[in-house]
Design a protein around this motif. Structure first.
Motif, PDB file in Angstrom:
ATOM      1  N   ALA A 125       0.839  -1.204   0.000  1.00  0.00           N
ATOM      2  CA  ALA A 125       0.000   0.000   0.000  1.00  0.00           C
ATOM      3  C   ALA A 125       0.872   1.252   0.000  1.00  0.00           C
ATOM      4  O   ALA A 125       0.597   2.208  -0.731  1.00  0.00           O
ATOM      5  N   GLU A 176      -7.179   3.442  -3.535  1.00  0.00           N
ATOM      6  CA  GLU A 176      -7.820   3.960  -4.745  1.00  0.00           C
ATOM      7  C   GLU A 176      -8.514   5.299  -4.462  1.00  0.00           C
ATOM      8  O   GLU A 176      -8.414   6.240  -5.256  1.00  0.00           O
ATOM      9  N   GLU A 215      -6.628  -6.623   2.986  1.00  0.00           N
ATOM     10  CA  GLU A 215      -6.274  -6.465   1.577  1.00  0.00           C
ATOM     11  C   GLU A 215      -7.341  -5.674   0.815  1.00  0.00           C
ATOM     12  O   GLU A 215      -7.037  -4.717   0.102  1.00  0.00           O
ATOM     13  N   ASN A 247      -6.652   3.500 -10.511  1.00  0.00           N
ATOM     14  CA  ASN A 247      -6.291   2.163 -10.046  1.00  0.00           C
ATOM     15  C   ASN A 247      -4.777   2.005 -10.089  1.00  0.00           C
ATOM     16  O   ASN A 247      -4.206   1.921 -11.169  1.00  0.00           O
ATOM     17  N   ARG A 304      -6.998  -1.811  -0.621  1.00  0.00           N
ATOM     18  CA  ARG A 304      -7.213  -1.588  -2.059  1.00  0.00           C
ATOM     19  C   ARG A 304      -8.222  -0.447  -2.263  1.00  0.00           C
ATOM     20  O   ARG A 304      -7.995   0.477  -3.051  1.00  0.00           O
ATOM     21  N   ASP A 353       2.200   1.815  -3.411  1.00  0.00           N
ATOM     22  CA  ASP A 353       1.143   2.289  -4.306  1.00  0.00           C
ATOM     23  C   ASP A 353       0.805   3.762  -4.062  1.00  0.00           C
ATOM     24  O   ASP A 353       0.294   4.443  -4.942  1.00  0.00           O
TER      25      ASP A 353
END
Length: 157
Positions: free
Chosen positions: A11, A148, A140, A155, A144, A14
């Motif tokens: 995470a 986002e 998870e 994404n 996610r 990301d």
């Protein structure tokens, strides 16, 4: 088995480049008075705050602001305005989001099958309690969705 630490590390990767919010700590001084000073920054993911090195449980969230001269109908509104002013006195800019009173989550304890803050291992699956009423979901899926949202709906690959 996927670990909480692996999910949180992914995470953070990301979120590279995504906006962070201030981490504050209350300080009291005879000369400078009570204020909230910046001690870092984190990505705000609902009940979690993610830094480069730690995972924290959220607590009080406020926006630094001048309380101005207003009449308050409730003592709680007056207290909240004072907390916003403490952040401003501590060096946050007007309008900055500040997290105060957060606590460190022991992710290693979760990976060993235990719990810490809103994170726990349930039947070998890292989970997060996303509400005080007991909402529990796989970490998870939670990460996610939150990543986002923070990245503006794009994404992350």
């Amino acid at each position: 088995m996927t670990t909480a630490s692996a999910l949180l590390t992914r995470a953070a990767a990301d979120l590279a480049g995504a906006p962070r919010e201030g981490l504050g700590e209350q300080r009291d001084s005879r000369w400078r008075g009570r204020r909230i000073v910046r001690i870092g920054a984190a990505w705000h993911l609902g009940v979690l705050l993610l830094t480069d090195t730690q995972v924290l449980a959220t607590a009080e969230v406020l926006r630094a602001a001048d309380p101005g001269r207003r009449g308050y109908t409730a003592e709680s509104a007056r207290a909240r305005a004072e907390r916003r002013a403490e952040a401003l006195r501590g060096g946050f800019s007007e309008g900055d989001v500040v997290h105060v009173g957060w606590s460190v989550i022991d992710v290693d304890a979760v990976d060993r099958g235990g719990a810490s803050g809103p994170l726990s291992m349930v039947d070998g699956i890292p989970c997060v309690r996303w509400s005080s009423a007991g909402g529990l979901m796989p970490l998870e899926a939670y990460l996610r969705e939150r990543v986002e949202l923070l990245r503006g709906g794009s994404n992350p690959a």
